[in-house]
Design a protein around this motif. Structure first.
Motif, PDB file in Angstrom:
ATOM      1  N   PHE A 149      -1.724  -2.644  10.688  1.00  9.89           N
ATOM      2  CA  PHE A 149      -0.793  -1.902   9.849  1.00  9.89           C
ATOM      3  C   PHE A 149      -0.654  -0.473  10.351  1.00  9.89           C
ATOM      4  O   PHE A 149      -1.641   0.211  10.617  1.00  9.89           O
ATOM      5  CB  PHE A 149      -1.314  -1.888   8.399  1.00  9.89           C
ATOM      6  N   CYS A 150       0.592  -0.004  10.483  1.00  5.99           N
ATOM      7  CA  CYS A 150       0.885   1.380  10.844  1.00  5.99           C
ATOM      8  C   CYS A 150       1.375   2.095   9.589  1.00  5.99           C
ATOM      9  O   CYS A 150       2.244   1.594   8.877  1.00  5.99           O
ATOM     10  CB  CYS A 150       1.950   1.434  11.938  1.00  5.99           C
ATOM     11  N   GLU A 151       0.805   3.258   9.310  1.00 10.27           N
ATOM     12  CA  GLU A 151       1.056   3.985   8.065  1.00 10.27           C
ATOM     13  C   GLU A 151       2.492   4.484   7.916  1.00 10.27           C
ATOM     14  O   GLU A 151       3.003   4.598   6.808  1.00 10.27           O
ATOM     15  CB  GLU A 151       0.092   5.165   7.987  1.00 10.27           C
ATOM     16  N   TYR A 152       3.149   4.798   9.035  1.00 11.94           N
ATOM     17  CA  TYR A 152       4.507   5.343   8.978  1.00 11.94           C
ATOM     18  C   TYR A 152       5.429   4.515   9.868  1.00 11.94           C
ATOM     19  O   TYR A 152       5.034   4.066  10.937  1.00 11.94           O
ATOM     20  CB  TYR A 152       4.543   6.789   9.482  1.00 11.94           C
ATOM     21  N   SER A 153       6.679   4.358   9.437  1.00 11.73           N
ATOM     22  CA  SER A 153       7.658   3.685  10.274  1.00 11.73           C
ATOM     23  C   SER A 153       8.749   4.646  10.739  1.00 11.73           C
ATOM     24  O   SER A 153       9.476   4.348  11.675  1.00 11.73           O
ATOM     25  CB  SER A 153       8.278   2.497   9.542  1.00 11.73           C
ATOM     26  N   SER A 154       8.840   5.803  10.092  1.00 16.65           N
ATOM     27  CA  SER A 154       9.834   6.797  10.491  1.00 16.65           C
ATOM     28  C   SER A 154       9.296   8.197  10.193  1.00 16.65           C
ATOM     29  O   SER A 154       8.342   8.357   9.430  1.00 16.65           O
ATOM     30  CB  SER A 154      11.148   6.580   9.737  1.00 16.65           C
ATOM     31  N   GLY A 155       9.942   9.173  10.782  1.00 11.80           N
ATOM     32  CA  GLY A 155       9.569  10.551  10.509  1.00 11.80           C
ATOM     33  C   GLY A 155       9.771  10.917   9.051  1.00 11.80           C
ATOM     34  O   GLY A 155       9.068  11.762   8.510  1.00 11.80           O
ATOM     35  N   ALA A 156      10.729  10.252   8.393  1.00  5.92           N
ATOM     36  CA  ALA A 156      10.965  10.499   6.971  1.00  5.92           C
ATOM     37  C   ALA A 156       9.729  10.136   6.155  1.00  5.92           C
ATOM     38  O   ALA A 156       9.390  10.831   5.191  1.00  5.92           O
ATOM     39  CB  ALA A 156      12.173   9.704   6.496  1.00  5.92           C
ATOM     40  N   ASP A 157       9.053   9.057   6.536  1.00  6.95           N
ATOM     41  CA  ASP A 157       7.826   8.661   5.827  1.00  6.95           C
ATOM     42  C   ASP A 157       6.767   9.753   5.935  1.00  6.95           C
ATOM     43  O   ASP A 157       6.075  10.057   4.967  1.00  6.95           O
ATOM     44  CB  ASP A 157       7.254   7.363   6.397  1.00  6.95           C
ATOM     45  N   TYR A 158       6.653  10.334   7.113  1.00  9.72           N
ATOM     46  CA  TYR A 158       5.686  11.411   7.318  1.00  9.72           C
ATOM     47  C   TYR A 158       6.113  12.679   6.585  1.00  9.72           C
ATOM     48  O   TYR A 158       5.298  13.356   5.961  1.00  9.72           O
ATOM     49  CB  TYR A 158       5.519  11.683   8.810  1.00  9.72           C
TER      50      TYR A 158
END
Length: 177
Positions: A149-158
């Motif tokens: 599992f990766c915590e973020y899929s886009s910069g918006a998530d970060y």
């Protein structure tokens, strides 16, 4: 010249609406922190006191409560609900990060995934369906039983970890101070 040296060399987007936004934000904050420094110098009893107070006020005071050192969600309510919004560096972070980060697609490296096993009889996609419906991130392979599992899929998530919940917050934060 300063802007061109640090912005474009760092590999940030060259689109005019992004780089112009960051440039405008930078100019506004140069006026602000210069004014803060001048105000401290004007009221300081001597040069030594001013030299000590400027980094304390700007560094320890403003940067500590803008959401970068401590994410917004982890701040105590006392700081989160009023100091955070009074701090001009909150708006600097919002204005600079939102446009640069928002559309970046994130792909985790192999060592950045959180790994775990799905319960017996379920795939990772089945096991994580409810979680992924309400949270950011992605699974490397939803059909596997050994999940990555990766915590973020886009910069918006970060960006949302900095309380930047919508893209327009970047322009809102340019005009806030």
């Amino acid at each position: 010249l300063y802007f061109a040296c640090w912005y474009f060399v760092a590999g940030f987007p060259v689109d005019a609406y992004i780089s112009g936004h960051v440039y405008l934000q930078m100019i506004f904050y140069e006026f602000l922190y210069t004014s803060i420094g001048q105000a401290i110098a004007a009221y300081a009893p001597n040069e030594y006191f001013a030299a000590i107070m400027n980094p304390i006020v700007i560094g320890a005071g403003m940067i500590s409560f803008c959401g970068v050192v401590v994410p917004y969600s982890q701040m105590q309510p006392f700081w989160r609900y009023w100091i955070y919004y009074l701090d001009p560096f909150t708006y600097l972070v919002g204005g600079l990060l939102t446009e640069v980060l928002w559309d970046v697609k994130i792909e985790c490296n192999a060592n950045e995934y959180t790994t775990f096993n799905a319960p017996p009889g379920q795939t990772c996609g089945e096991y994580m369906a409810d979680f992924l419906a309400n949270n950011a991130g992605y699974l490397l392979d939803s059909n596997a039983t050994a999940c990555s599992f990766c915590e973020y899929s886009s910069g918006a998530d970060y960006a949302k970890t900095f309380n930047l919940n919508e893209r327009y917050y970047g322009w809102r934060d340019v005009s806030a101070p």
